[in-house]
Design an enzyme around this catalytic site. Structure first.
Site, PDB file in Angstrom:
ATOM      1  N   HIS A  67     -11.659  13.073  13.318  1.00  0.00           N
ATOM      2  CA  HIS A  67     -12.124  13.018  14.707  1.00  0.00           C
ATOM      3  C   HIS A  67     -13.578  12.555  14.769  1.00  0.00           C
ATOM      4  O   HIS A  67     -13.935  11.717  15.608  1.00  0.00           O
ATOM      5  CB  HIS A  67     -11.951  14.398  15.347  1.00  0.00           C
ATOM      6  CG  HIS A  67     -12.211  14.423  16.807  1.00  0.00           C
ATOM      7  ND1 HIS A  67     -13.298  15.072  17.350  1.00  0.00           N
ATOM      8  CD2 HIS A  67     -11.529  13.896  17.859  1.00  0.00           C
ATOM      9  CE1 HIS A  67     -13.269  14.943  18.672  1.00  0.00           C
ATOM     10  NE2 HIS A  67     -12.204  14.237  19.003  1.00  0.00           N
ATOM     11  N   ASP A 111      -9.271  12.253  20.917  1.00  0.00           N
ATOM     12  CA  ASP A 111      -9.044  13.673  21.192  1.00  0.00           C
ATOM     13  C   ASP A 111      -7.569  14.034  21.037  1.00  0.00           C
ATOM     14  O   ASP A 111      -7.225  15.089  20.496  1.00  0.00           O
ATOM     15  CB  ASP A 111      -9.545  14.032  22.587  1.00  0.00           C
ATOM     16  CG  ASP A 111     -11.068  13.966  22.705  1.00  0.00           C
ATOM     17  OD1 ASP A 111     -11.745  13.794  21.671  1.00  0.00           O
ATOM     18  OD2 ASP A 111     -11.572  14.090  23.840  1.00  0.00           O
TER      19      ASP A 111
END
Length: 138
Positions: A67, A111
């Site tokens: 991420h 996300d």
């Protein structure tokens, strides 16, 4: 089968879109994993939360590593990852990013990948890494 398409279309259109951004990542994490985002992931391992260094501790930490790198690629392209907003829908355990400008859609995609990765790693979540001191990351 023919009757399912209109039903799916109706349901997709009737689920309200949710505003996104860094603050709403918390909401997305909680909806998909069922865990409190801040207490369970805010300080987890070497990469969950702000910053990151060293080798990720486990699968959950690898999710956060990926991420961070996803966000890094967006920052290189001029996206403001902390304040950029986007829209997504959440229904029946599925996160769907809404169409929009490049940064919005791709931030949502980063996300979305994170929350599904966290969900895949729920069984290996290790409370020992929940408040892991970054000084031990190398």
């Amino acid at each position: 089968m023919k009757g399912l398409l209109p039903l799916a279309w109706f349901l997709a259109c009737s689920v309200p879109a949710v505003q996104g951004g860094l603050l709403d990542l918390k909401s997305m994490i909680e909806k998909v994993t069922g865990k409190n985002a801040l207490t369970n992931y805010g300080f987890y391992g070497c990469y969950c939360g702000w910053g990151g260094r060293g080798t990720p501790k486990d699968g959950t930490d690898w999710c956060c590593w990926a991420h961070d790198h996803c966000y890094g690629r967006l920052e290189e392209k001029g996206c403001n990852i902390r304040t950029q907003s986007y829209k997504y829908r959440f229904a029946w355990g599925v996160v769907t990013c809404e169409p929009g400008p490049f940064c919005h859609v791709n931030l949502c995609a980063c996300d979305r990948k994170l929350v599904y990765c966290l969900k895949r790693n729920l069984r290996s979540y290790n409370p020992q890494y929940q408040y892991f001191p970054n000084i031990l990351c190398s």
